[in-house]
Design a protein around this motif. Structure first.
Motif, PDB file in Angstrom:
ATOM      1  N   GLY A 241       1.490  -7.996 -96.700  1.00 51.36           N
ATOM      2  CA  GLY A 241       2.397  -9.342 -95.876  1.00 51.36           C
ATOM      3  C   GLY A 241       4.302  -8.779 -96.636  1.00 51.36           C
ATOM      4  O   GLY A 241       4.031  -8.313 -97.601  1.00 51.36           O
ATOM      5  N   VAL A 242       5.314  -9.033 -96.022  1.00 50.46           N
ATOM      6  CA  VAL A 242       6.355  -8.924 -97.113  1.00 50.46           C
ATOM      7  C   VAL A 242       7.129 -10.395 -96.376  1.00 50.46           C
ATOM      8  O   VAL A 242       6.581 -11.042 -95.302  1.00 50.46           O
ATOM      9  N   VAL A 243       7.964 -10.785 -97.717  1.00 48.30           N
ATOM     10  CA  VAL A 243       8.419 -11.848 -97.878  1.00 48.30           C
ATOM     11  C   VAL A 243      10.079 -11.132 -98.239  1.00 48.30           C
ATOM     12  O   VAL A 243      10.554 -10.373 -98.843  1.00 48.30           O
ATOM     13  N   GLN A 244      11.652 -11.870 -96.656  1.00 48.54           N
ATOM     14  CA  GLN A 244      12.486 -11.482 -97.084  1.00 48.54           C
ATOM     15  C   GLN A 244      13.487 -12.815 -96.953  1.00 48.54           C
ATOM     16  O   GLN A 244      13.009 -13.493 -96.264  1.00 48.54           O
ATOM     17  N   SER A 245      14.506 -12.838 -98.225  1.00 44.65           N
ATOM     18  CA  SER A 245      15.945 -13.738 -97.840  1.00 44.65           C
ATOM     19  C   SER A 245      16.526 -12.743 -97.398  1.00 44.65           C
ATOM     20  O   SER A 245      17.090 -12.285 -97.917  1.00 44.65           O
ATOM     21  N   HIS A 246      17.461 -13.899 -96.276  1.00 37.76           N
ATOM     22  CA  HIS A 246      18.704 -12.884 -95.707  1.00 37.76           C
ATOM     23  C   HIS A 246      19.995 -13.137 -95.605  1.00 37.76           C
ATOM     24  O   HIS A 246      20.016 -14.390 -95.896  1.00 37.76           O
ATOM     25  N   ARG A 247      20.699 -12.866 -95.981  1.00 33.43           N
ATOM     26  CA  ARG A 247      22.245 -13.083 -96.649  1.00 33.43           C
ATOM     27  C   ARG A 247      23.006 -12.941 -95.399  1.00 33.43           C
ATOM     28  O   ARG A 247      23.483 -11.740 -95.320  1.00 33.43           O
ATOM     29  N   LEU A 248      22.251 -12.325 -93.830  1.00 31.61           N
ATOM     30  CA  LEU A 248      23.434 -11.624 -92.573  1.00 31.61           C
ATOM     31  C   LEU A 248      23.621 -12.323 -91.641  1.00 31.61           C
ATOM     32  O   LEU A 248      24.060 -11.417 -91.174  1.00 31.61           O
ATOM     33  N   THR A 249      24.249 -13.746 -91.829  1.00 31.69           N
ATOM     34  CA  THR A 249      24.975 -13.808 -91.247  1.00 31.69           C
ATOM     35  C   THR A 249      26.189 -14.419 -91.168  1.00 31.69           C
ATOM     36  O   THR A 249      26.446 -15.663 -92.965  1.00 31.69           O
ATOM     37  N   PRO A 250      27.229 -14.195 -90.645  1.00 32.56           N
ATOM     38  CA  PRO A 250      28.591 -14.902 -91.066  1.00 32.56           C
ATOM     39  C   PRO A 250      29.228 -15.971 -91.399  1.00 32.56           C
ATOM     40  O   PRO A 250      28.713 -16.691 -90.038  1.00 32.56           O
ATOM     41  N   SER A 251      29.713 -16.755 -92.210  1.00 33.02           N
ATOM     42  CA  SER A 251      30.058 -17.677 -92.084  1.00 33.02           C
ATOM     43  C   SER A 251      31.973 -17.599 -90.528  1.00 33.02           C
ATOM     44  O   SER A 251      32.584 -16.722 -90.813  1.00 33.02           O
ATOM     45  N   SER A 252      32.469 -19.121 -89.993  1.00 33.77           N
ATOM     46  CA  SER A 252      33.518 -18.883 -89.795  1.00 33.77           C
ATOM     47  C   SER A 252      34.538 -19.558 -89.751  1.00 33.77           C
ATOM     48  O   SER A 252      34.361 -20.845 -90.489  1.00 33.77           O
ATOM     49  N   PHE A 253      35.339 -19.147 -90.745  1.00 32.82           N
ATOM     50  CA  PHE A 253      36.937 -20.107 -91.176  1.00 32.82           C
ATOM     51  C   PHE A 253      38.332 -19.141 -90.913  1.00 32.82           C
ATOM     52  O   PHE A 253      38.170 -18.466 -89.487  1.00 32.82           O
ATOM     53  N   GLU A 254      39.009 -19.445 -91.171  1.00 30.31           N
ATOM     54  CA  GLU A 254      40.202 -18.915 -90.606  1.00 30.31           C
ATOM     55  C   GLU A 254      40.167 -17.928 -91.160  1.00 30.31           C
ATOM     56  O   GLU A 254      40.380 -17.167 -91.932  1.00 30.31           O
ATOM     57  N   GLY A 255      40.317 -16.949 -89.832  1.00 32.32           N
ATOM     58  CA  GLY A 255      40.788 -15.876 -89.945  1.00 32.32           C
ATOM     59  C   GLY A 255      39.455 -15.094 -89.437  1.00 32.32           C
ATOM     60  O   GLY A 255      38.928 -13.929 -89.194  1.00 32.32           O
ATOM     61  N   GLN A 256      38.515 -15.796 -88.973  1.00 30.40           N
ATOM     62  CA  GLN A 256      37.226 -14.910 -88.708  1.00 30.40           C
ATOM     63  C   GLN A 256      36.541 -16.272 -87.574  1.00 30.40           C
ATOM     64  O   GLN A 256      35.964 -17.206 -88.816  1.00 30.40           O
ATOM     65  N   THR A 257      35.665 -16.123 -86.767  1.00 31.58           N
ATOM     66  CA  THR A 257      35.533 -17.061 -85.814  1.00 31.58           C
ATOM     67  C   THR A 257      34.093 -15.636 -85.216  1.00 31.58           C
ATOM     68  O   THR A 257      34.290 -14.767 -84.404  1.00 31.58           O
ATOM     69  N   VAL A 258      32.244 -16.610 -85.215  1.00 29.00           N
ATOM     70  CA  VAL A 258      31.431 -15.832 -84.803  1.00 29.00           C
ATOM     71  C   VAL A 258      31.224 -16.549 -83.523  1.00 29.00           C
ATOM     72  O   VAL A 258      31.647 -17.690 -83.225  1.00 29.00           O
ATOM     73  N   LEU A 259      30.906 -15.012 -82.398  1.00 31.27           N
ATOM     74  CA  LEU A 259      31.063 -15.862 -81.295  1.00 31.27           C
ATOM     75  C   LEU A 259      29.818 -15.951 -81.315  1.00 31.27           C
ATOM     76  O   LEU A 259      29.372 -16.999 -79.651  1.00 31.27           O
ATOM     77  N   ASP A 260      29.316 -15.130 -81.257  1.00 28.73           N
ATOM     78  CA  ASP A 260      27.945 -14.739 -81.496  1.00 28.73           C
ATOM     79  C   ASP A 260      26.728 -13.964 -81.762  1.00 28.73           C
ATOM     80  O   ASP A 260      27.743 -12.931 -82.769  1.00 28.73           O
ATOM     81  N   TRP A 261      25.874 -13.912 -82.971  1.00 34.37           N
ATOM     82  CA  TRP A 261      25.094 -13.721 -83.949  1.00 34.37           C
ATOM     83  C   TRP A 261      23.659 -13.399 -83.305  1.00 34.37           C
ATOM     84  O   TRP A 261      23.000 -14.890 -83.305  1.00 34.37           O
TER      85      TRP A 261
END
Length: 269
Positions: A19-39
């Motif tokens: 088995g495998v266990v993972q921790s992801h930091r793969l979702t960008p945040s939205s802030f001034e200058g960056q807006t996530v439209l879909d992910w």
């Protein structure tokens, strides 16, 4: 600028793991200058676990895959709208105090050569000017040469070699900034193209330095610029290991092989 990302990480094992266990930091945040439209993040045969937003403002998501398994694919697809803020991180929600990022790690520990390089900030009473001087000194000291360093190369080793990749530029800048009592952190993300518009490694890294009156300001010595609309910010940490988009552990004796492909394209507006 509207950017699309297709990021595939494939793990293969020479014999089945339990088995495998993972921790992801793969979702960008939205802030001034960056807006996530879909992910969207897909893990082959994966089961999504708990998620939270850490003190640095990054979204952390856990995943598990039950074995026996010999191959796992993590695929990230999404679209982000970006604008140029001259490298200044505006409107990013976080609770960690900047002074926390004065702490050294094994990857950013100082030596004599790094101390000498940090002297580039001497004579500047303006904190922003000092940060720019440090970034320029790193760009001059380390030539961008993919394949010349490894994942665990330290800042001191990269400087001694005189060449490396964006990870090395970031580590060296972080080390000499902290030596000058400037909080600094490592940022992982994506880059559409280099300053001349040529193709570049799409998975990218840079550093952020804390400048009083402005907050966190990004510096990319590998491209001699501050992050602009071509950059997508994923997350941050003390160094590359701490800010890694994927961390995990496999249960079993199988040897792991990793293959990563990243494409960042400009979408039709």
């Amino acid at each position: 600028m509207r950017l699309t990302v297709d990021h595939v990480t494939r793990y293969t094992y020479d014999q089945p793991v339990r088995g495998v266990v993972q921790s992801h930091r793969l979702t960008p945040s939205s802030f001034e200058g960056q807006t996530v439209l879909d992910w969207r993040i897909d893990v082959s045969d994966g089961l999504a676990g708990g998620q939270f937003r850490c003190g640095a403002g990054d979204r952390i998501q856990s995943w598990s895959v039950q074995g026996p398994v010999t191959e796992i694919t993590v695929r990230v697809r999404g679209t982000v709208e970006t604008t140029d803020t001259a490298g200044v991180l505006k409107g990013h929600r976080e609770t960690v105090k900047p002074a926390l990022y004065l702490r050294d790690t094994p990857a950013t520990q100082m030596d004599g050569a790094l101390e000498t390089l940090s002297a580039a900030a001497e004579g500047s009473a303006n904190p922003l000017e000092a940060a720019h001087r440090l970034a320029a000194a790193v760009a001059d000291a380390i030539a961008y040469r993919p394949g010349t360093t490894a994942a665990h190369t330290t800042a001191a080793e990269a400087l001694a070699l005189g060449e490396g990749v964006c990870q090395d530029h970031a580590h060296v800048l972080i080390a000499i900034a902290r030596h000058r009592e400037i909080p600094a952190r490592y940022v992982a993300g994506y880059l559409f193209a280099d300053a001349e518009g040529r193709a570049h490694e799409a998975a990218h890294a840079w550093a952020e330095l804390w400048v009083p009156g402005l907050g966190w300001v990004g510096f990319d010595p590998a491209n001699r610029c501050c992050p602009d609309a071509r950059y997508i910010r994923l997350g941050s940490g003390f160094d590359a290991q701490d800010a890694a988009p994927i961390k995990g552990i496999a249960r079993g004796p199988g040897q792991e092989k990793l293959d990563v492909t990243v494409a960042v394209l400009a979408a039709q507006q």
